[in-house]
Design a protein around this motif. Sequence first.
Motif, PDB file in Angstrom:
ATOM      1  N   HIS A 168       0.342   3.188   3.624  1.00  0.00           N
ATOM      2  CA  HIS A 168       0.632   3.268   4.673  1.00  0.00           C
ATOM      3  C   HIS A 168       1.815   2.241   4.643  1.00  0.00           C
ATOM      4  N   CYS A 214      -5.196  -0.597   6.036  1.00  0.00           N
ATOM      5  CA  CYS A 214      -5.234   1.160   6.260  1.00  0.00           C
ATOM      6  C   CYS A 214      -6.906   1.612   6.029  1.00  0.00           C
ATOM      7  N   CYS A 237      -7.558  -1.146   0.306  1.00  0.00           N
ATOM      8  CA  CYS A 237      -5.868  -1.651   1.077  1.00  0.00           C
ATOM      9  C   CYS A 237      -6.506  -1.965   2.177  1.00  0.00           C
ATOM     10  N   CYS A 282       0.799  -0.939  -0.210  1.00  0.00           N
ATOM     11  CA  CYS A 282       0.133   0.387   0.492  1.00  0.00           C
ATOM     12  C   CYS A 282       0.931   1.147  -0.056  1.00  0.00           C
TER      13      CYS A 282
HETATM   14 ZN    ZN Z   1      -3.085   1.178   3.115  1.00  0.00          ZN
END
Ligand code: ZN
Length: 214
Positions: A45, A66, A63, A42
């Motif tokens: 994050h 997050c 994702c 991702c």
């Molecule tokens: Zn993420």
Amino acid sequence: MIRKNISVDEILNNFNNQSKLSSLISKYVQLSPRGNSFIGKCPFHNEKTPSFNVNDDKGLFYCFGCKVGGNAITFISKYKNLSFPESIKYLADMLGIEINYENKEELQKKKNKLFVYNLVNDFFKNALDQNKNAYNYANSRIKNKKNEFFGRFRERLIFPIFNFSDKVVGFGGREINENSRIKYINSQESEIFKKSELLYGFKQNSEVIKKKKK
Ligand SMILES: [Zn+2]
């Protein structure tokens, strides 16, 4: 293709027809195929195990780490830190669609100019309040100025038309002398006076509407 405006749905349809979300995202994130989707680390994050999914059929990413997800516009907006309109512009450029947005400031200036109606409203009100002499005076001023707007309402009783924020956006004029074939005329449609966006008499009746809840 030059477009004056484009809807979000249109830009997304165009995008999904011409491109794939995974092609766009793989410019910035390393993706590997998994089943019907793609997976990668991702960009929003920090993570060691990839939990960022891209599905081309749906045109969506998500994702699981997050919980950030969305479509091509959301991705561009988040990744490049662009505003929503900027992201649309970015995608449109990518797809070769030229969008000519009317400059926001220009549009606001135009609108502000039109809010002069609020002053005109006071003028009409005073003219009426100050009895027939004032009314006649107003009429003669109206005649000499050769101003279409005033001319439009000659020998008519003027009613202000308010928008939902209580601003005068236009006028309705009812004939006084019964010699016109048209009983009522309104201001011309403009940036601030769009009949389809107004409810005549709403301002005058809003209290009753609130009380009766209908
Ligand atoms: Zn993420």
